[in-house]
Design a protein around this motif. Sequence first.
Motif, mmCIF file in Angstrom:
data_model
loop_
_atom_site.group_PDB
_atom_site.id
_atom_site.type_symbol
_atom_site.label_atom_id
_atom_site.label_comp_id
_atom_site.label_asym_id
_atom_site.label_seq_id
_atom_site.Cartn_x
_atom_site.Cartn_y
_atom_site.Cartn_z
ATOM 1 N N ILE A 292 0.856 -1.178 0.000
ATOM 2 C CA ILE A 292 0.000 0.000 0.000
ATOM 3 C C ILE A 292 0.893 1.229 0.000
ATOM 4 C CG2 ILE A 292 -1.831 1.241 1.194
ATOM 5 C CD1 ILE A 292 -2.642 -1.530 0.110
ATOM 6 N N GLU A 293 0.849 1.978 -1.094
ATOM 7 C CA GLU A 293 1.711 3.150 -1.251
ATOM 8 C C GLU A 293 0.968 4.401 -0.807
ATOM 9 O OE1 GLU A 293 4.755 2.848 -2.093
ATOM 10 O OE2 GLU A 293 4.861 0.851 -3.009
ATOM 11 N N ILE A 294 1.312 4.903 0.378
ATOM 12 C CA ILE A 294 0.745 6.165 0.849
ATOM 13 C C ILE A 294 1.710 7.263 0.423
ATOM 14 C CG2 ILE A 294 0.007 7.500 2.855
ATOM 15 C CD1 ILE A 294 -0.644 4.863 4.249
ATOM 16 N N ASN A 295 1.386 7.910 -0.672
ATOM 17 C CA ASN A 295 2.308 8.863 -1.298
ATOM 18 C C ASN A 295 2.052 10.315 -0.931
ATOM 19 O OD1 ASN A 295 3.589 6.735 -2.566
ATOM 20 N ND2 ASN A 295 2.380 6.925 -4.452
ATOM 21 N N GLN A 296 0.917 10.597 -0.296
ATOM 22 C CA GLN A 296 0.615 11.967 0.130
ATOM 23 C C GLN A 296 0.000 11.930 1.526
ATOM 24 O OE1 GLN A 296 0.763 11.450 -4.002
ATOM 25 N NE2 GLN A 296 -1.035 10.825 -2.868
ATOM 26 N N ARG A 297 0.437 12.874 2.348
ATOM 27 C CA ARG A 297 -0.126 13.044 3.691
ATOM 28 C C ARG A 297 -0.435 14.520 3.900
ATOM 29 N NH1 ARG A 297 3.620 9.060 3.842
ATOM 30 N NH2 ARG A 297 3.153 7.160 5.039
ATOM 31 N N TYR A 298 -1.634 14.792 4.397
ATOM 32 C CA TYR A 298 -2.044 16.160 4.693
ATOM 33 C C TYR A 298 -2.589 16.209 6.117
ATOM 34 C CZ TYR A 298 -2.357 16.764 -0.448
ATOM 35 O OH TYR A 298 -2.107 16.812 -1.801
ATOM 36 N N ALA A 299 -2.503 17.371 6.728
ATOM 37 C CA ALA A 299 -3.239 17.596 7.965
ATOM 38 C C ALA A 299 -4.722 17.665 7.622
ATOM 39 C CB ALA A 299 -2.787 18.893 8.623
ATOM 40 N N LEU A 300 -5.565 17.208 8.534
ATOM 41 C CA LEU A 300 -7.006 17.245 8.269
ATOM 42 C C LEU A 300 -7.471 18.680 8.016
ATOM 43 C CD1 LEU A 300 -9.575 15.544 8.052
ATOM 44 C CD2 LEU A 300 -9.914 15.848 10.515
ATOM 45 N N ALA A 301 -6.825 19.642 8.654
ATOM 46 C CA ALA A 301 -7.185 21.050 8.443
ATOM 47 C C ALA A 301 -6.907 21.514 7.012
ATOM 48 C CB ALA A 301 -6.422 21.937 9.426
ATOM 49 N N ASP A 302 -6.106 20.753 6.275
ATOM 50 C CA ASP A 302 -5.743 21.128 4.904
ATOM 51 C C ASP A 302 -6.559 20.362 3.853
ATOM 52 O OD1 ASP A 302 -3.810 22.891 5.848
ATOM 53 O OD2 ASP A 302 -2.251 21.353 5.881
ATOM 54 N N ALA A 303 -7.780 19.996 4.190
ATOM 55 C CA ALA A 303 -8.620 19.219 3.279
ATOM 56 C C ALA A 303 -8.894 19.950 1.973
ATOM 57 C CB ALA A 303 -9.942 18.853 3.960
ATOM 58 N N VAL A 304 -9.010 21.278 2.012
ATOM 59 C CA VAL A 304 -9.280 22.042 0.786
ATOM 60 C C VAL A 304 -8.143 21.845 -0.213
ATOM 61 C CG1 VAL A 304 -9.496 24.358 -0.179
ATOM 62 C CG2 VAL A 304 -10.787 23.739 1.866
ATOM 63 N N GLN A 305 -6.909 21.975 0.243
ATOM 64 C CA GLN A 305 -5.770 21.797 -0.652
ATOM 65 C C GLN A 305 -5.670 20.364 -1.150
ATOM 66 O OE1 GLN A 305 -3.665 24.304 -1.825
ATOM 67 N NE2 GLN A 305 -3.170 22.627 -3.248
ATOM 68 N N ALA A 306 -5.953 19.418 -0.290
ATOM 69 C CA ALA A 306 -5.899 18.013 -0.687
ATOM 70 C C ALA A 306 -6.882 17.714 -1.814
ATOM 71 C CB ALA A 306 -6.189 17.118 0.519
ATOM 72 N N HIS A 307 -8.080 18.266 -1.726
ATOM 73 C CA HIS A 307 -9.075 18.063 -2.780
ATOM 74 C C HIS A 307 -8.638 18.723 -4.080
ATOM 75 C CE1 HIS A 307 -13.004 16.417 -0.978
ATOM 76 N NE2 HIS A 307 -12.019 16.131 -0.141
ATOM 77 N N LYS A 308 -8.029 19.888 -3.984
ATOM 78 C CA LYS A 308 -7.526 20.556 -5.189
ATOM 79 C C LYS A 308 -6.470 19.698 -5.874
ATOM 80 C CE LYS A 308 -8.334 25.347 -3.709
ATOM 81 N NZ LYS A 308 -7.699 26.639 -3.315
ATOM 82 N N ASP A 309 -5.557 19.150 -5.099
ATOM 83 C CA ASP A 309 -4.500 18.310 -5.668
ATOM 84 C C ASP A 309 -5.063 17.027 -6.260
ATOM 85 O OD1 ASP A 309 -2.725 20.225 -4.837
ATOM 86 O OD2 ASP A 309 -1.990 19.100 -3.106
ATOM 87 N N LEU A 310 -6.039 16.437 -5.590
ATOM 88 C CA LEU A 310 -6.643 15.204 -6.092
ATOM 89 C C LEU A 310 -7.314 15.440 -7.441
ATOM 90 C CD1 LEU A 310 -7.482 12.213 -5.559
ATOM 91 C CD2 LEU A 310 -9.548 13.125 -4.461
ATOM 92 N N GLU A 311 -8.089 16.503 -7.535
ATOM 93 C CA GLU A 311 -8.823 16.776 -8.770
ATOM 94 C C GLU A 311 -7.908 17.240 -9.898
ATOM 95 O OE1 GLU A 311 -13.313 17.936 -7.715
ATOM 96 O OE2 GLU A 311 -11.870 19.281 -6.771
ATOM 97 N N ALA A 312 -6.743 17.752 -9.555
ATOM 98 C CA ALA A 312 -5.767 18.160 -10.569
ATOM 99 C C ALA A 312 -4.886 16.984 -10.996
ATOM 100 C CB ALA A 312 -4.901 19.288 -10.036
ATOM 101 N N ARG A 313 -5.183 15.801 -10.480
ATOM 102 C CA ARG A 313 -4.429 14.575 -10.783
ATOM 103 C C ARG A 313 -2.949 14.701 -10.407
ATOM 104 N NH1 ARG A 313 -6.987 11.980 -16.378
ATOM 105 N NH2 ARG A 313 -9.168 12.112 -15.730
ATOM 106 N N LYS A 314 -2.702 15.397 -9.314
ATOM 107 C CA LYS A 314 -1.337 15.538 -8.811
ATOM 108 C C LYS A 314 -0.955 14.406 -7.862
ATOM 109 C CE LYS A 314 -1.165 20.599 -9.091
ATOM 110 N NZ LYS A 314 -0.975 21.860 -8.304
ATOM 111 N N THR A 315 -1.925 13.592 -7.473
ATOM 112 C CA THR A 315 -1.662 12.543 -6.492
ATOM 113 C C THR A 315 -1.484 11.189 -7.176
ATOM 114 O OG1 THR A 315 -4.014 12.031 -6.152
ATOM 115 C CG2 THR A 315 -3.050 13.771 -4.790
ATOM 116 N N THR A 316 -0.734 10.321 -6.519
ATOM 117 C CA THR A 316 -0.603 8.927 -6.953
ATOM 118 C C THR A 316 -0.761 8.036 -5.733
ATOM 119 O OG1 THR A 316 1.801 8.903 -6.643
ATOM 120 C CG2 THR A 316 0.982 9.508 -8.835
ATOM 121 N N GLY A 317 -1.113 6.784 -5.969
ATOM 122 C CA GLY A 317 -1.273 5.876 -4.844
ATOM 123 C C GLY A 317 -2.347 6.362 -3.889
#
Length: 323
Positions: A292-317
């Motif tokens: 299981i490749e956990i390639n990104q970690r965010y603080a829960l308070a940073d959910a807005v940025q995490a969603h932006k990165d996910l939708e921009a296809r910047k995340t893997t794994g």
Amino acid sequence: MAKAVRVHGVGGPEVMAYEDVTVGDPGAGEVRLKQDFVGLNYIDTYHRTGAYPMPTPFTIGLEAAGIVDAVGDGVDAFKPGDRVAYAAPPIGAYASERLIPWHRLIKLPDSISTEKAAGMMLQGMTVEYLLRRTYPVKKGDTVLFQAAAGGVGLIACQWLKQIGATVIGTVGSEEKAEQAKAHGCDHIIYYNKEDVAKKVREITDGAGVPVVYDGVGKSTLDGSLDSLKPRGLFVSFGAASGPIENFNLGVLSAKGSLFMTRPTLMTYTASREDLVESATALFDAVGKGLKIEINQRYALADAVQAHKDLEARKTTGSTIFVV
């Protein structure tokens, strides 16, 4: 005071707010969890945007792992201190604490860390039902997996190799191609600069594949259907590029009496028996070497940025929030 990410109106990532919430005592059949890690999944964006309507306001998220803090009347399967995880409704995972029905929880074996569990339950059980139950892949099968370097894709590539299948995967960059190959993908197709169906036909000597797993949706539909052999199965399990709408069923007959299905993890794990069986199969696969490749970690308070990165296809794994 507990914290949670709440959605007050559907729309972009900015509709989410990190705020204080009150979590009471568990009622009959409920468990109160202190959550250490929360999983980020594409389905979260569907709830946030209203593609999967929810009454607002609500706490977003379907996957997390943590420690049982208290149990309500009638709960015998769990006790305070147990390490558990889940990937199922009711929605509300983006939180430091929450209440949840006991029968949606899975007790974690010692071999699975709480962090790993938060990054594997939803995607891993999705792969389980896709490969073992929606279309039972057999040793020797050749399959096409759209978006092979995503969270579900990297798990699927490995699981398919455990079965003994040949994996054709689509990716959008050299970096993602390397990741897919490292996880068992045999043949790479660049969906943004190659004709997917043409490449599949070349790889399979013109035969096509018996099944296509497609979590992308609208933009990959034609390529997926044209990659299938007669009576092949198109499995649409996501819509990252947008939903498939106004589909003409006559296309299925014209392209070789094809089959089409739109399954969900929620249906395949609706019963307690199916949920436990799916999770057990996932734990077994991890025990056999599935990583299981956990390639990104965010603080829960940073959910807005995490969603932006996910939708921009910047995340893997897999991606998790650290609570």
